[in-house]
Design an enzyme around this catalytic site. Structure first.
Site, PDB file in Angstrom:
ATOM      1  N   GLY A 250     -23.822   3.356   1.191  1.00  0.00           N
ATOM      2  CA  GLY A 250     -25.099   4.069   1.092  1.00  0.00           C
ATOM      3  C   GLY A 250     -25.033   5.381   0.343  1.00  0.00           C
ATOM      4  O   GLY A 250     -25.740   6.331   0.685  1.00  0.00           O
TER       5      GLY A 250
ATOM      6  N   TYR B  14       0.856  -1.198   0.000  1.00  0.00           N
ATOM      7  CA  TYR B  14       0.000   0.000   0.000  1.00  0.00           C
ATOM      8  C   TYR B  14       0.887   1.242   0.000  1.00  0.00           C
ATOM      9  O   TYR B  14       1.444   1.646   1.030  1.00  0.00           O
ATOM     10  CB  TYR B  14      -0.947   0.019   1.202  1.00  0.00           C
ATOM     11  CG  TYR B  14      -1.862  -1.200   1.315  1.00  0.00           C
ATOM     12  CD1 TYR B  14      -2.129  -2.004   0.204  1.00  0.00           C
ATOM     13  CD2 TYR B  14      -2.458  -1.547   2.523  1.00  0.00           C
ATOM     14  CE1 TYR B  14      -2.956  -3.114   0.302  1.00  0.00           C
ATOM     15  CE2 TYR B  14      -3.291  -2.653   2.628  1.00  0.00           C
ATOM     16  CZ  TYR B  14      -3.529  -3.430   1.509  1.00  0.00           C
ATOM     17  OH  TYR B  14      -4.347  -4.537   1.615  1.00  0.00           O
TER      18      TYR B  14
ATOM     19  N   GLY C  58     -16.893   1.097  -1.035  1.00  0.00           N
ATOM     20  CA  GLY C  58     -17.776   2.264  -0.897  1.00  0.00           C
ATOM     21  C   GLY C  58     -19.177   2.038  -1.439  1.00  0.00           C
ATOM     22  O   GLY C  58     -20.098   2.774  -1.081  1.00  0.00           O
TER      23      GLY C  58
ATOM     24  N   HIS D 232       0.677 -11.832   1.050  1.00  0.00           N
ATOM     25  CA  HIS D 232      -0.432 -11.020   0.518  1.00  0.00           C
ATOM     26  C   HIS D 232      -1.263 -11.779  -0.523  1.00  0.00           C
ATOM     27  O   HIS D 232      -2.488 -11.697  -0.537  1.00  0.00           O
ATOM     28  CB  HIS D 232       0.127  -9.725  -0.094  1.00  0.00           C
ATOM     29  CG  HIS D 232      -0.856  -8.603  -0.138  1.00  0.00           C
ATOM     30  ND1 HIS D 232      -0.499  -7.282   0.039  1.00  0.00           N
ATOM     31  CD2 HIS D 232      -2.187  -8.580  -0.345  1.00  0.00           C
ATOM     32  CE1 HIS D 232      -1.574  -6.525  -0.061  1.00  0.00           C
ATOM     33  NE2 HIS D 232      -2.609  -7.286  -0.292  1.00  0.00           N
TER      34      HIS D 232
HETATM   35  N1  LIG Z   1      -5.595  -8.607   1.266  1.00  0.00           N
HETATM   36  C1  LIG Z   1      -5.925  -7.959   0.169  1.00  0.00           C
HETATM   37  O1  LIG Z   1      -5.578  -8.360  -0.965  1.00  0.00           O
HETATM   38  C2  LIG Z   1      -6.764  -6.709   0.271  1.00  0.00           C
HETATM   39  C3  LIG Z   1      -7.338  -6.147  -0.889  1.00  0.00           C
HETATM   40  C4  LIG Z   1      -8.132  -5.006  -0.743  1.00  0.00           C
HETATM   41  C5  LIG Z   1      -8.342  -4.452   0.518  1.00  0.00           C
HETATM   42  N2  LIG Z   1      -7.757  -5.005   1.624  1.00  0.00           N
HETATM   43  C6  LIG Z   1      -7.923  -4.427   2.974  1.00  0.00           C
HETATM   44  O2  LIG Z   1      -9.278  -4.093   3.189  1.00  0.00           O
HETATM   45  C7  LIG Z   1      -9.374  -2.712   3.526  1.00  0.00           C
HETATM   46  C8  LIG Z   1     -10.740  -2.152   3.168  1.00  0.00           C
HETATM   47  O3  LIG Z   1     -11.140  -2.506   1.857  1.00  0.00           O
HETATM   48  P1  LIG Z   1     -11.287  -1.436   0.734  1.00  0.00           P
HETATM   49  O4  LIG Z   1     -10.206  -0.425   0.910  1.00  0.00           O
HETATM   50  O5  LIG Z   1     -11.412  -2.204  -0.518  1.00  0.00           O
HETATM   51  O6  LIG Z   1     -12.613  -0.661   0.967  1.00  0.00           O
HETATM   52  P2  LIG Z   1     -13.969  -0.736   1.851  1.00  0.00           P
HETATM   53  O7  LIG Z   1     -13.671  -0.730   3.293  1.00  0.00           O
HETATM   54  O8  LIG Z   1     -14.850  -1.777   1.285  1.00  0.00           O
HETATM   55  O9  LIG Z   1     -14.576   0.679   1.428  1.00  0.00           O
HETATM   56  C9  LIG Z   1     -13.895   1.857   1.747  1.00  0.00           C
HETATM   57  C10 LIG Z   1     -14.676   3.048   1.226  1.00  0.00           C
HETATM   58  O10 LIG Z   1     -15.964   3.104   1.835  1.00  0.00           O
HETATM   59  C11 LIG Z   1     -16.358   4.441   1.929  1.00  0.00           C
HETATM   60  N3  LIG Z   1     -16.739   4.728   3.337  1.00  0.00           N
HETATM   61  C12 LIG Z   1     -16.281   4.138   4.464  1.00  0.00           C
HETATM   62  N4  LIG Z   1     -16.869   4.696   5.543  1.00  0.00           N
HETATM   63  C13 LIG Z   1     -17.703   5.637   5.091  1.00  0.00           C
HETATM   64  C14 LIG Z   1     -18.596   6.557   5.701  1.00  0.00           C
HETATM   65  N5  LIG Z   1     -18.737   6.625   7.023  1.00  0.00           N
HETATM   66  N6  LIG Z   1     -19.298   7.406   4.920  1.00  0.00           N
HETATM   67  C15 LIG Z   1     -19.160   7.354   3.590  1.00  0.00           C
HETATM   68  N7  LIG Z   1     -18.329   6.511   2.932  1.00  0.00           N
HETATM   69  C16 LIG Z   1     -17.626   5.664   3.676  1.00  0.00           C
HETATM   70  C17 LIG Z   1     -15.207   5.316   1.473  1.00  0.00           C
HETATM   71  O11 LIG Z   1     -15.486   5.639   0.114  1.00  0.00           O
HETATM   72  P3  LIG Z   1     -14.961   6.982  -0.585  1.00  0.00           P
HETATM   73  O12 LIG Z   1     -13.532   6.695  -0.943  1.00  0.00           O
HETATM   74  O13 LIG Z   1     -15.843   7.077  -1.799  1.00  0.00           O
HETATM   75  O14 LIG Z   1     -15.128   8.108   0.368  1.00  0.00           O
HETATM   76  C18 LIG Z   1     -14.026   4.368   1.586  1.00  0.00           C
HETATM   77  O15 LIG Z   1     -12.978   4.669   0.697  1.00  0.00           O
HETATM   78  C19 LIG Z   1      -8.151  -2.082   2.858  1.00  0.00           C
HETATM   79  O16 LIG Z   1      -7.827  -0.819   3.419  1.00  0.00           O
HETATM   80  C20 LIG Z   1      -7.118  -3.145   3.151  1.00  0.00           C
HETATM   81  O17 LIG Z   1      -6.683  -3.038   4.499  1.00  0.00           O
HETATM   82  C21 LIG Z   1      -6.999  -6.136   1.506  1.00  0.00           C
END
Ligand SMILES: NC(=O)c1ccc[n+]([C@@H]2O[C@H](COP(=O)([O-])OP(=O)(O)OC[C@H]3O[C@@H](n4cnc5c(N)ncnc54)[C@H](OP(=O)(O)O)[C@@H]3O)[C@@H](O)[C@H]2O)c1
Length: 326
Positions: A201, A55, A197, A113
């Site tokens: 909602g 990251y 995201g 990973h």
């Molecule tokens: N192991 C792996 O291969 C792998 C792959 C992917 C992710 N991950 C892990 O999983 C974590 C989370 O997954 P993700 O980054 O894919 O995303 P996620 O948690 O599914 O979604 C994050 C997005 O949700 C929105 N959000 C969250 N809280 C909110 C609120 N209170 N109000 C409005 N919007 C809100 C934001 O969108 P906006 O940006 O539009 O504001 C934010 O960027 C990563 O940070 C990482 O640690 C791991």
């Protein structure tokens, strides 16, 4: 509310803070917002933070140190060694880099990973065992490991986690990986719990979702030219789910993210629900997610609404491509 994480002695919050977006994975990002987001997540009651060397090429780990380095003893930190670095010497070097980035002398949970087909898994696990013996990591596990990869990993000994994509829009792990993890007592850390995201909602239609995020297998590959998969997606089933979610938001008074997280918490073998935010305000919303739970009838309605999409996307646990996991 915090519980013991699987076979480890780590005591963790049910929501894990995901540090990927703060390092710019979702576009331009002010550092001050990323730091606020991390501190407010901690203030909300989260003690579990998930990062990776991939990251921002170490930047995400550095941000965590900058924001919460003075709270190290309160934190459970998971990080991951990047796929090209799974040869033993490379893992040892990557861990040292991550420790430096994080400003700490131990990582609580360290993961491979993604699988790397060019390095025998035994060799990679051997390096993880060495790091554990040296005290540089406390526990180790894997991420993006499908059913056969899990068999291989389990045959090599103690695995403390499998971090995989899991949420209402992507339930591929339910076919084989989740039952396997449950039987082996390996907790699942769900990632993209809010579907980047879409489950926060903000969108009435899949067509409104930012095009650079519409690259998972649910979407038609023609939406985003860099999409790894080359398929037509399953947008009809996805929209059916989104419509059902909005209906349940109206009927229950719960927010969409509360419904999404309550559903994940109720699923077998789930040991942590990872959620990422972009700023302090979004992180303050995490307090409600820590507490979120739903009535059995609501959970059942959520499951049924996403069943057609689950069937359409099938059992490959890769959210972006096909044939890379096994
Ligand atoms: N192991 C792996 O291969 C792998 C792959 C992917 C992710 N991950 C892990 O999983 C974590 C989370 O997954 P993700 O980054 O894919 O995303 P996620 O948690 O599914 O979604 C994050 C997005 O949700 C929105 N959000 C969250 N809280 C909110 C609120 N209170 N109000 C409005 N919007 C809100 C934001 O969108 P906006 O940006 O539009 O504001 C934010 O960027 C990563 O940070 C990482 O640690 C791991």
């Amino acid at each position: 509310m915090n519980t013991k994480f699987g076979n480890t002695d780590l005591v963790t919050s049910p929501i894990v803070y995901g540090c990927m977006g703060g390092a710019g994975a979702f576009g331009a990002q002010e550092e001050s917002d990323s730091i606020d987001a991390l501190r407010e997540a901690h203030n909300a009651g989260i003690n579990f933070f998930d990062t990776a060397e991939a990251y921002g090429a170490g930047y995400s780990e550095q941000l965590l140190e900058k924001a919460l380095g003075n709270k190290r003893q309160d934190l459970v930190i998971s990080s991951k060694v990047a796929t090209p670095n799974l040869a033993p010497d490379d893992i040892l070097a990557a861990c040292d880099r991550s420790l430096k980035n994080l400003g700490t002398d131990y990582i609580d949970l360290y993961m491979l990973h993604w699988p790397n087909r060019n390095v025998p898994l035994e060799d990679s696990i051997g390096a993880l065992k060495k790091l554990k013996e040296e005290g540089k990591i406390r526990w180790y596990g894997v991420s993006n490991f499908g059913s056969k990869d899990m068999d291989d990993a389990l045959s090599l000994g103690e695995i403390s986690v499998n971090q995989v994509p899991y949420h209402l829009f992507f339930r591929a792990i339910e076919f084989e990986v989740q039952p396997k993890c449950e039987a082996a007592g390996v907790p699942i850390m769900c990632y993209s719990s809010l579907m980047q995201g879409l489950l926060a909602g903000k969108y009435k239609s899949l067509q409104d979702f930012p095009v650079d995020r519409a690259r998972t297998r649910m979407f038609d590959h023609r939406k985003w030219e860099q999409a790894v998969h080359k398929e037509e997606g399953a947008e009809e089933a996805g929209q059916h789910l989104l419509d059902a979610l909005w209906k349940l938001v109206d009927e229950t008074g719960m927010s969409m993210e509360e419904l999404a997280v309550a559903w994940l918490k109720s699923r077998p073998a789930v040991g942590g629900v990872i959620v990422g935010t972009r700023n302090g305000e979004q992180s303050r919303g995490l307090k409600k997610l820590l507490e979120a739970k739903a009535e059995p009838a609501v959970l059942q309605a959520l499951t049924e609404a996403s069943d057609p999409l689950k069937s359409a996307l099938g059992s490959d646990i890769d959210m972006w491509g096909k044939g890379r996991t096994r």
